[in-house]
Design a protein around this motif. Structure first.
Motif, PDB file in Angstrom:
ATOM      1  N   ARG A   3       0.848  -1.190   0.000  1.00 55.19           N
ATOM      2  CA  ARG A   3       0.000   0.000   0.000  1.00 55.19           C
ATOM      3  C   ARG A   3       0.880   1.235   0.000  1.00 55.19           C
ATOM      4  O   ARG A   3       2.026   1.206   0.464  1.00 55.19           O
ATOM      5  N   GLN A   4       0.313   2.306  -0.528  1.00 59.19           N
ATOM      6  CA  GLN A   4       1.017   3.590  -0.534  1.00 59.19           C
ATOM      7  C   GLN A   4       0.026   4.712  -0.343  1.00 59.19           C
ATOM      8  O   GLN A   4      -0.922   4.851  -1.120  1.00 59.19           O
ATOM      9  N   ALA A   5       0.244   5.475   0.699  1.00 63.42           N
ATOM     10  CA  ALA A   5      -0.571   6.650   0.980  1.00 63.42           C
ATOM     11  C   ALA A   5       0.136   7.874   0.403  1.00 63.42           C
ATOM     12  O   ALA A   5       1.364   7.883   0.248  1.00 63.42           O
ATOM     13  N   PRO A   6      -0.616   8.925   0.099  1.00 63.94           N
ATOM     14  CA  PRO A   6      -0.001  10.140  -0.452  1.00 63.94           C
ATOM     15  C   PRO A   6       1.097  10.674   0.455  1.00 63.94           C
ATOM     16  O   PRO A   6       0.907  10.811   1.667  1.00 63.94           O
ATOM     17  N   GLY A   7       2.249  10.937  -0.130  1.00 69.31           N
ATOM     18  CA  GLY A   7       3.357  11.497   0.630  1.00 69.31           C
ATOM     19  C   GLY A   7       4.121  10.505   1.474  1.00 69.31           C
ATOM     20  O   GLY A   7       5.037  10.888   2.214  1.00 69.31           O
ATOM     21  N   VAL A  31       2.384  -4.854   3.074  1.00 70.64           N
ATOM     22  CA  VAL A  31       1.391  -5.125   4.097  1.00 70.64           C
ATOM     23  C   VAL A  31       1.386  -6.596   4.487  1.00 70.64           C
ATOM     24  O   VAL A  31       1.347  -6.940   5.664  1.00 70.64           O
ATOM     25  N   ALA A  32       1.410  -7.474   3.489  1.00 72.83           N
ATOM     26  CA  ALA A  32       1.320  -8.909   3.756  1.00 72.83           C
ATOM     27  C   ALA A  32       1.954  -9.673   2.609  1.00 72.83           C
ATOM     28  O   ALA A  32       1.911  -9.227   1.466  1.00 72.83           O
ATOM     29  N   THR A  33       2.517 -10.833   2.937  1.00 69.46           N
ATOM     30  CA  THR A  33       3.165 -11.705   1.957  1.00 69.46           C
ATOM     31  C   THR A  33       2.648 -13.122   2.129  1.00 69.46           C
ATOM     32  O   THR A  33       2.375 -13.556   3.252  1.00 69.46           O
ATOM     33  N   ILE A  34       2.509 -13.822   1.012  1.00 70.58           N
ATOM     34  CA  ILE A  34       2.132 -15.226   1.075  1.00 70.58           C
ATOM     35  C   ILE A  34       3.064 -16.025   0.161  1.00 70.58           C
ATOM     36  O   ILE A  34       3.327 -15.603  -0.966  1.00 70.58           O
ATOM     37  N   PRO A  47      -8.362   4.922  10.026  1.00 68.26           N
ATOM     38  CA  PRO A  47      -8.099   5.974   9.024  1.00 68.26           C
ATOM     39  C   PRO A  47      -6.682   5.887   8.449  1.00 68.26           C
ATOM     40  O   PRO A  47      -6.479   6.179   7.263  1.00 68.26           O
ATOM     41  N   GLU A  48      -5.729   5.459   9.241  1.00 67.48           N
ATOM     42  CA  GLU A  48      -4.348   5.352   8.756  1.00 67.48           C
ATOM     43  C   GLU A  48      -4.150   4.195   7.774  1.00 67.48           C
ATOM     44  O   GLU A  48      -3.075   4.054   7.194  1.00 67.48           O
ATOM     45  N   ASP A  49      -5.172   3.374   7.567  1.00 67.56           N
ATOM     46  CA  ASP A  49      -5.110   2.328   6.538  1.00 67.56           C
ATOM     47  C   ASP A  49      -5.457   2.886   5.159  1.00 67.56           C
ATOM     48  O   ASP A  49      -5.342   2.174   4.153  1.00 67.56           O
ATOM     49  N   THR A  50      -5.894   4.128   5.097  1.00 70.32           N
ATOM     50  CA  THR A  50      -6.225   4.752   3.825  1.00 70.32           C
ATOM     51  C   THR A  50      -5.004   4.807   2.924  1.00 70.32           C
ATOM     52  O   THR A  50      -3.952   5.319   3.305  1.00 70.32           O
ATOM     53  N   GLY A  78      -3.693  -1.262  -8.898  1.00 71.33           N
ATOM     54  CA  GLY A  78      -4.025  -0.675  -7.607  1.00 71.33           C
ATOM     55  C   GLY A  78      -5.518  -0.492  -7.419  1.00 71.33           C
ATOM     56  O   GLY A  78      -6.278  -0.339  -8.384  1.00 71.33           O
ATOM     57  N   THR A  79      -5.926  -0.500  -6.160  1.00 71.31           N
ATOM     58  CA  THR A  79      -7.314  -0.227  -5.806  1.00 71.31           C
ATOM     59  C   THR A  79      -7.316   0.635  -4.546  1.00 71.31           C
ATOM     60  O   THR A  79      -6.557   0.377  -3.606  1.00 71.31           O
ATOM     61  N   GLN A  80      -8.138   1.677  -4.548  1.00 69.96           N
ATOM     62  CA  GLN A  80      -8.122   2.657  -3.469  1.00 69.96           C
ATOM     63  C   GLN A  80      -8.973   2.197  -2.288  1.00 69.96           C
ATOM     64  O   GLN A  80     -10.106   1.739  -2.465  1.00 69.96           O
ATOM     65  N   VAL A  81      -8.404   2.344  -1.098  1.00 69.59           N
ATOM     66  CA  VAL A  81      -9.129   2.094   0.149  1.00 69.59           C
ATOM     67  C   VAL A  81      -9.127   3.384   0.955  1.00 69.59           C
ATOM     68  O   VAL A  81      -8.065   3.967   1.202  1.00 69.59           O
TER      69      VAL A  81
END
Length: 117
Positions: free
Chosen positions: A35-39, A45-48, A84-87, A110-113
């Protein structure tokens, strides 16, 4: 070459849940969600590994679950107790060898959360 297509993002209130899906064209041994948040820097996040062995970033441990369905060629990320910090923009990624700790070669769009407080 591995093609990856994510889906399932959206907006949710804090404490809610979302499940992301990633359809893949081959069967890579190493797959992950980033994941990547602006800035901010991109975060794994997770690996399988081999659709069985999993690992998580401390920030999501106990809340997120990565899994895969080989019959459907689909990778999932179940996200519970969202904050909120998962955004962020969430990306599915894969690499073509067995070195799952290294950098990843193949990426989805990518998909936005978005998590509101």
């Amino acid at each position: 070459q591995v093609q990856l297509v994510e889906s399932g993002g959206g907006s949710v209130q804090a404490g809610g849940s979302l499940t992301l899906s990633c359809a893949y064209s081959a069967s890579p041994y190493c797959m992950a969600w980033f994941r990547q948040a602006p800035g901010k820097e991109r975060e794994r996040v997770a690996t399988i590994e081999g659709l069985s062995r999993t690992s998580y970033a401390d920030s999501v441990k106990g809340r997120f679950t990565i899994s895969g369905n080989s019959a459907k060629n689909t990778l999932y990320l179940q996200m519970n107790s969202l904050k909120p910090e998962d955004t962020a923009m969430y990306y599915c990624a894969a690499r073509g060898d067995f070195y799952c700790s290294g950098s990843y070669t193949f990426w989805g769009q990518g998909t936005q959360v978005t998590v509101s407080s």
